[in-house]
Enzyme design. Structure first.
Site, PDB file in Angstrom:
ATOM      1  N   GLU A 271       7.635   5.842   0.775  1.00  9.20           N
ATOM      2  CA  GLU A 271       6.437   5.014   0.933  1.00  9.20           C
ATOM      3  C   GLU A 271       5.367   5.875   1.610  1.00  9.20           C
ATOM      4  O   GLU A 271       5.663   6.674   2.487  1.00  9.20           O
ATOM      5  CB  GLU A 271       6.819   3.792   1.787  1.00  9.20           C
ATOM      6  CG  GLU A 271       5.710   3.076   2.507  1.00  9.20           C
ATOM      7  CD  GLU A 271       4.691   2.419   1.595  1.00  9.20           C
ATOM      8  OE1 GLU A 271       5.078   1.759   0.616  1.00  9.20           O
ATOM      9  OE2 GLU A 271       3.480   2.586   1.862  1.00  9.20           O
ATOM     10  N   CYS A 346       2.327  -5.387 -10.317  1.00  2.00           N
ATOM     11  CA  CYS A 346       1.345  -6.460 -10.120  1.00  2.00           C
ATOM     12  C   CYS A 346       0.174  -6.254 -11.063  1.00  2.00           C
ATOM     13  O   CYS A 346      -0.872  -6.864 -10.895  1.00  2.00           O
ATOM     14  CB  CYS A 346       0.896  -6.514  -8.665  1.00  2.00           C
ATOM     15  SG  CYS A 346       0.276  -4.953  -8.063  1.00  2.00           S
TER      16      CYS A 346
HETATM   17  N1  SAH Z   1       8.064  -2.756  -2.533  1.00  2.00           N
HETATM   18  C1  SAH Z   1       7.278  -3.238  -1.444  1.00  2.00           C
HETATM   19  C2  SAH Z   1       5.817  -2.754  -1.457  1.00  2.00           C
HETATM   20  C3  SAH Z   1       5.094  -2.863  -2.760  1.00  2.00           C
HETATM   21  S1  SAH Z   1       3.335  -2.671  -2.642  1.00  2.00           S
HETATM   22  C4  SAH Z   1       7.341  -4.731  -1.342  1.00  2.00           C
HETATM   23  O1  SAH Z   1       7.738  -5.415  -2.284  1.00  2.00           O
HETATM   24  O2  SAH Z   1       7.004  -5.284  -0.296  1.00  2.00           O
HETATM   25  C5  SAH Z   1       3.086  -1.013  -3.035  1.00  2.00           C
HETATM   26  C6  SAH Z   1       3.366  -0.060  -1.895  1.00  2.00           C
HETATM   27  O3  SAH Z   1       3.116   1.262  -2.403  1.00  2.00           O
HETATM   28  C7  SAH Z   1       2.472  -0.212  -0.667  1.00  2.00           C
HETATM   29  O4  SAH Z   1       3.316  -0.346   0.459  1.00  2.00           O
HETATM   30  C8  SAH Z   1       1.685   1.098  -0.602  1.00  2.00           C
HETATM   31  O5  SAH Z   1       1.451   1.540   0.718  1.00  2.00           O
HETATM   32  C9  SAH Z   1       2.589   2.051  -1.345  1.00  2.00           C
HETATM   33  N2  SAH Z   1       1.971   3.214  -1.985  1.00  2.00           N
HETATM   34  C10 SAH Z   1       0.749   3.304  -2.559  1.00  2.00           C
HETATM   35  N3  SAH Z   1       0.586   4.507  -3.138  1.00  2.00           N
HETATM   36  C11 SAH Z   1       1.738   5.207  -2.930  1.00  2.00           C
HETATM   37  C12 SAH Z   1       2.179   6.515  -3.281  1.00  2.00           C
HETATM   38  N4  SAH Z   1       1.404   7.346  -3.981  1.00  2.00           N
HETATM   39  N5  SAH Z   1       3.420   6.889  -2.915  1.00  2.00           N
HETATM   40  C13 SAH Z   1       4.222   6.050  -2.208  1.00  2.00           C
HETATM   41  N6  SAH Z   1       3.854   4.799  -1.849  1.00  2.00           N
HETATM   42  C14 SAH Z   1       2.627   4.389  -2.186  1.00  2.00           C
END
Ligand code: SAH
Length: 410
Positions: A271, A346
């Site tokens: 993340e 999403c």
């Molecule tokens: N799976 C989790 C979060 C999903 S939202 C849940 O269901 O609660 C998408 C997440 O991707 C966010 O936490 C955001 O911070 C993260 N994110 C965005 N770009 C990213 C990247 N390039 N690499 C890793 N994480 C990323």
């Protein structure tokens, strides 16, 4: 879109809809919204396979457990709070939103009413003056814990003590209160600095039988009822066998990976947001989960490093933001070659783009199901399970329509 015209087709339409714009589907009854979403999901993802019926909500109201209100002042001096009118920075005063948590709305209204007595000014973005910019409230659906975050331009808050004590006596359900400082001229709500004014600085919520810690800046799904359905679908489709190495990419506070951990050999989460990773690590510890590790970084780069190090993965869960995943990520998944990829999205448009990349790498879609996470809005959430076609199964270059007729691999 006016309220009157919405009411012609939906007797339940929200009176703020024409000004607010947050809910794009106010002109449709809930049943019709579900049909509309299903139709769109089929249009965008139907080329990859059968789209199963969307899972709607029994009670599609007040589901948003995170509420964010902007504060400002009218020309006549009255303080207003509410949402920005879609595409503008004009605040539409909203005290009773049909999708927001009602406790959160009540707290925000009370805070607005208390400002004058405590000489708390509100932010004026034209000249950068004033104190309070936003109030963010998050409520743990299962635990009832409530976090209030005051977003202000500075941490100089002379009336802090009496203000906090009155707010807590009016709303004893508040379990933590945080002051977040955001002095910048920016569209981002939260700034980098935080002071805890009361409580622990985070709340906990329960999901899929586990307890999760949520900090002010961490991503957490806003509709807990549907999230549980979404995660359970994703995890059951992964058919974990107890020994699998599972990657939870874009893991946020680790919810999917930790919910899957009992069925896995090990879980590796990645993340970008550091505070979410910290939450994920403590979430593993607090739930007594010892087979999960979390890393902070870009998911694509992380997967590339995993592939270069010759590591293995059996199942990859991925849940990227609206922009979707990256070519680096998908290329690296192709090198790691997990048997299954469970892709939660999403935004079905970027998901469709990514599924085409996956198809080029020999992954075929086995199941697709939309879950309605955001009733009354036009947002669509989908979960999709991909299988790697063993060499004898690949019949040539990817042809969209073929995917629909492929037999389920054993
Ligand atoms: N799976 C989790 C979060 C999903 S939202 C849940 O269901 O609660 C998408 C997440 O991707 C966010 O936490 C955001 O911070 C993260 N994110 C965005 N770009 C990213 C990247 N390039 N690499 C890793 N994480 C990323």
């Amino acid at each position: 879109m006016s309220t009157t015209s919405n009411r012609k087709t939906n007797p339940d339409a929200c009176p703020h809809a024409s000004k607010c714009g947050g809910c794009q589907l106010q002109n449709m009854t809930y049943d019709r919204q579900l049909r509309w979403k299903q139709h769109l999901a089929v249009k965008l993802l139907g080329e990859f396979g059968h789209v199963e019926p969307i899972v709607g909500m029994d009670d599609p109201y007040h589901y948003r457990n995170k509420v964010q209100a902007a504060f400002g002042r009218r020309r006549d001096g009255t303080i207003v709070s509410g949402v920005y009118q879609s595409g503008t920075h004009r605040i539409v005063p909203v005290d009773d939103c049909m999708i927001e948590d009602e406790t959160a709305d009540a707290i925000i209204t009370d805070i607005r009413g208390m400002l004058r007595a405590y000489r708390i000014t509100v932010y004026d973005e034209r000249n950068g003056t004033g104190f309070l910019r936003h109030v963010l409230v998050r409520r743990g659906f299962s635990t009832g814990e409530v976090m209030v975050v005051l977003v202000a331009t500075t941490d100089r808050f002379p009336t802090k003590k009496p203000f906090v004590s009155e707010l807590l006596s009016r709303h004893p359900e508040i379990t933590t209160l945080v002051l977040n400082v955001n002095p910048k001229d920016t569209n981002l709500v939260l700034g980098d600095r935080e002071t805890v004014l009361y409580g622990r600085g985070w709340i906990e919520d329960e999901l899929c039988g586990l307890t999760f810690r949520i900090s002010p800046g961490s991503f957490y799904q806003i509709n807990p009822v549907q999230t549980e359905i979404l995660y359970r679908t994703a995890i059951s489709w992964a058919e974990l066998d107890g020994g699998s190495t599972v990657v939870d990419a874009y893991c946020g506070i680790g919810t999917i990976g930790l919910a899957a951990a009992s069925g896995a050999g090990q879980v590796i989460g990645v993340e970008l947001n550091r505070s979410a990773v910290k939450d994920a690590i403590s979430n593993a510890r607090n739930n007594g989960i010892t087979n999960a590790r979390f890393y902070s970084g870009d998911a694509g780069e992380f997967m590339r490093a995993m592939a270069e190090d010759g590591m293995k993965a059996d199942v990859v869960f991925m849940d990227p933001p609206r922009a979707g995943s990256s070519k680096t990520f998908i290329d690296s998944v192709a090198v790691l070659q997990p048997e299954k990829v469970v892709y939660i999205s999403c935004n079905p448009e970027t998901q469709a783009r990514d599924l085409r990349f996956f198809a080029e790498k020999g992954y075929r879609v086995r199941r697709i199901r939309p879950v309605d996470m955001f009733p009354w809005t036009n947002h669509i959430e989908t979960v999709c399970c991909l299988y790697h076609q063993k060499k004898d199964f690949i019949t040539g270059p990817y042809e969209p329509k073929d995917a629909m007729y492929l037999k389920r691999p054993k």
